[in-house]
Scaffold this active site. Structure first.
Site, PDB file in Angstrom:
ATOM      1  N   ASN A   1      11.614  25.417  80.514  1.00  0.00           N
ATOM      2  CA  ASN A   1      11.713  24.488  81.630  1.00  0.00           C
ATOM      3  C   ASN A   1      10.828  24.894  82.805  1.00  0.00           C
ATOM      4  O   ASN A   1      10.318  24.051  83.535  1.00  0.00           O
ATOM      5  CB  ASN A   1      13.164  24.380  82.098  1.00  0.00           C
ATOM      6  CG  ASN A   1      14.073  23.781  81.033  1.00  0.00           C
ATOM      7  OD1 ASN A   1      13.610  23.258  80.028  1.00  0.00           O
ATOM      8  ND2 ASN A   1      15.368  23.870  81.244  1.00  0.00           N
TER       9      ASN A   1
ATOM     10  N   GLU B   1       9.938  20.223  76.076  1.00  0.00           N
ATOM     11  CA  GLU B   1      11.121  19.348  76.122  1.00  0.00           C
ATOM     12  C   GLU B   1      10.914  18.136  77.025  1.00  0.00           C
ATOM     13  O   GLU B   1      11.741  17.833  77.899  1.00  0.00           O
ATOM     14  CB  GLU B   1      12.354  20.149  76.549  1.00  0.00           C
ATOM     15  CG  GLU B   1      12.747  21.217  75.549  1.00  0.00           C
ATOM     16  CD  GLU B   1      14.015  21.968  75.913  1.00  0.00           C
ATOM     17  OE1 GLU B   1      14.612  21.698  76.981  1.00  0.00           O
ATOM     18  OE2 GLU B   1      14.422  22.844  75.126  1.00  0.00           O
TER      19      GLU B   1
ATOM     20  N   TYR C   1      20.139  25.231  69.876  1.00  0.00           N
ATOM     21  CA  TYR C   1      21.043  26.353  70.172  1.00  0.00           C
ATOM     22  C   TYR C   1      22.433  25.977  69.665  1.00  0.00           C
ATOM     23  O   TYR C   1      22.822  24.801  69.723  1.00  0.00           O
ATOM     24  CB  TYR C   1      21.115  26.611  71.689  1.00  0.00           C
ATOM     25  CG  TYR C   1      19.805  27.017  72.313  1.00  0.00           C
ATOM     26  CD1 TYR C   1      19.395  28.345  72.314  1.00  0.00           C
ATOM     27  CD2 TYR C   1      18.969  26.069  72.900  1.00  0.00           C
ATOM     28  CE1 TYR C   1      18.185  28.724  72.886  1.00  0.00           C
ATOM     29  CE2 TYR C   1      17.763  26.430  73.477  1.00  0.00           C
ATOM     30  CZ  TYR C   1      17.372  27.765  73.463  1.00  0.00           C
ATOM     31  OH  TYR C   1      16.179  28.133  74.027  1.00  0.00           O
TER      32      TYR C   1
ATOM     33  N   GLU D   1      12.170  27.304  69.877  1.00  0.00           N
ATOM     34  CA  GLU D   1      13.360  27.799  70.584  1.00  0.00           C
ATOM     35  C   GLU D   1      14.545  27.691  69.637  1.00  0.00           C
ATOM     36  O   GLU D   1      14.878  26.584  69.193  1.00  0.00           O
ATOM     37  CB  GLU D   1      13.653  27.013  71.872  1.00  0.00           C
ATOM     38  CG  GLU D   1      12.721  27.294  73.024  1.00  0.00           C
ATOM     39  CD  GLU D   1      13.188  26.647  74.337  1.00  0.00           C
ATOM     40  OE1 GLU D   1      14.423  26.569  74.553  1.00  0.00           O
ATOM     41  OE2 GLU D   1      12.317  26.227  75.115  1.00  0.00           O
TER      42      GLU D   1
END
Length: 498
Positions: free
Chosen positions: A72, A173, A244, A292
């Site tokens: 981010n 993202e 995640y 990620e």
């Protein structure tokens, strides 16, 4: 005792392991950089301010690539703030994490650190608040030898030779409403196409990663991937995936079944990539960058208490337990089982922030998840064999989940087969058999087992070795068959050598 039959054939291959599948990630977030890998003035640091203890562990892991600087963070980052004389670098607000960025560590420090860590960079660019002109400028600074404004600016900063960064992320993202400058699929797809095109004009040898949607749970999932690739298919080489998992419900069986969801996620994205390929009549395949992935949830309540606009605060410092290590092992197995198309992956992150390595001002220690990651990095090299596991399953929120996750990797050069396996049964050992008559003369030369009676056991500074691997004694070859007992709740590595 439950039984598992593992089937392999030396001619039935998934694909060659790209070493970059064992990559990691460092973001300007919390103490990942400041206090993690960089701490000038500390007796634990070298003359450049790099923490020697974390460098030693990262070199032990043999991390092949590190994604940087976000995350981010990158979506409002001006890379120029972090180069040149340190006393002239501005302090900036970082709205992504509500912190202060000092810019004392930047692009050139990262490249110096990467050399010492014996790893390669995976550089992300800001396509949130900036655009394709910035993409041109940063690749000129990094990859052009001399004779232009930005290449000569780099040389004036003390770096005569170009960095030659070959792997680049086109933003991060970008469909997430939490992302600074987040975009629609059409907006991002066009921007990624233009940024990619101009970057490859400057350096045709670079590889580019386009943003997939921020997760399979996103309402944009699927249509985002298709629309983005419709725009930039010809320019990019990889599409990113992020995921995640958590155990906020404290349901260990469901938690350990999360690898079923991860496997489905990968297959779904590949289907979209191949559909766009067919629609565009392209010869080139788009491969995946799972840049990620991890377990993340332990620190969320603690993070709410952090004072806004702090400098390098304690953020996302999950303390991992034993069951987290089991799922990380299963996720590594899942990545390997897709090694034909998953060519890059990044455990997020590397130090302090949802990380296998933790530090304080006096030292460093290994979290539970360090060990499956270490074993995969060190021993997951070669060609992945199609690995069929016939074993009992259990019901989970993701559907039927096998009690055993397993994958075999053959290293022909060293005449080894490495079997990675997780037993998700919380109470029973499982007898696993694998026919290896095609590998006559192969014997077990190493057997590592990570297990514990307490799923919630943690490694901490006070007890750094509470959860550590031990040598197993229940794996042997008999009459051309590997016979191994996989203890309840265990991560297992069995190496056979001929």
């Amino acid at each position: 005792m439950k039984q598992a039959k593992i089937c392999i054939d030396r001619d039935f291959l998934v694909g060659q392991v790209d070493k970059r599948i064992f990559g990691s990630f460092l973001e300007h977030l919390g103490r990942a950089i400041y206090g993690g890998i960089y701490q000038p003035g500390s007796p634990l640091s070298d003359e450049q301010g790099f923490r020697k203890d974390t460098l030693d562990l990262i070199k032990q892991l043999q991390v092949p690539i590190v994604r940087y600087p976000g995350g981010n963070f990158v979506s409002d980052y001006h890379w120029e703030d972090g180069v040149g004389p340190k006393d002239l670098r501005p302090r900036r607000l970082d709205p992504a994490w509500t912190t202060i960025e000092t810019n004392q560590f930047g692009l050139n420090e990262f490249m110096d650190w990467a050399k010492k860590a014996e790893t390669e960079p995976m550089m992300a660019i800001n396509l949130g608040t900036r655009g394709f002109e910035d993409a041109k400028n940063i690749i000129e600074y990094c990859n052009v030898k001399k004779g232009t404004y930005y290449s000569d600016l780099r040389r004036s900063h003390g770096y005569e030779e170009p960095h030659n960064i070959k792997l680049w992320c086109l933003g991060n993202e970008m469909d997430g409403p939490w992302q600074m400058g987040h975009k629609t699929a059409d907006e991002y797809g066009r921007l990624a196409e233009e940024a990619g095109r101009i970057m490859k004009m400057v350096d045709p040898s670079v590889e580019l990663v386009a943003c997939g949607s921020s997760g399979m749970y996103m309402p944009t999932f699927g249509t985002w991937e298709e629309t983005v690739l419709e725009h930039c298919y010809e320019q990019v080489d990889y599409l990113s995936l992020h995921t995640y998992y958590d155990n906020v419900e404290n349901n260990s069986r469901d938690f350990l079944a999360s690898s079923v969801a991860m496997d489905g996620f990968i297959s779904s994205v590949l289907s979209i990539c191949d559909a766009v390929q067919a629609k565009k009549r392209q010869k080139k395949k788009i491969n995946l960058s799972f840049d990620e992935w991890n377990v993340w949830y332990h620190s969320r309540e603690q993070d709410k208490k952090v004072e806004p606009w702090s400098e390098a605060p304690h953020l996302l410092e999950d303390v991992y337990n034993f069951e987290d290590a089991l799922l990380v092992g299963s996720m590594l197995i899942t990545l390997l089982r897709h090694a034909d198309r998953v060519k890059i992956a990044c455990l997020a992150q590397l130090v302090n922030v949802i990380a296998p390595i933790m530090t304080d001002d006096t030292g460093v220690w290994k979290q539970t998840i360090f060990y499956p990651y270490l074993h995969a990095c060190q021993m997951g090299n070669g060609t992945v064999l199609q690995t069929l596991v016939n074993c009992p399953v259990y019901e989970s929120k993701y559907g039927d989940a096998p009690y055993v996750d397993a994958v075999a990797v053959e290293d022909k050069e060293n005449r080894t087969i490495t079997l990675f396996a997780v037993n998700k049964d919380l109470e029973e050992d499982i007898q696993a058999d694998m026919d290896i008559r095609q590998y006559e003369g192969y014997e077990v030369v190493e057997n590592l087992v990570l297990t514990h009676t307490d799923l919630k056991a943690e490694n901490t500074k006070e007890e750094p070795d509470k959860v550590v691997p031990v040598s197993g004694k229940n794996a042997k070859v008999e009459a051309g068959c590997l016979k191994a007992v996989l203890p309840a709740r265990s991560w297992n590595v069995i190496v056979l050598k001929g």
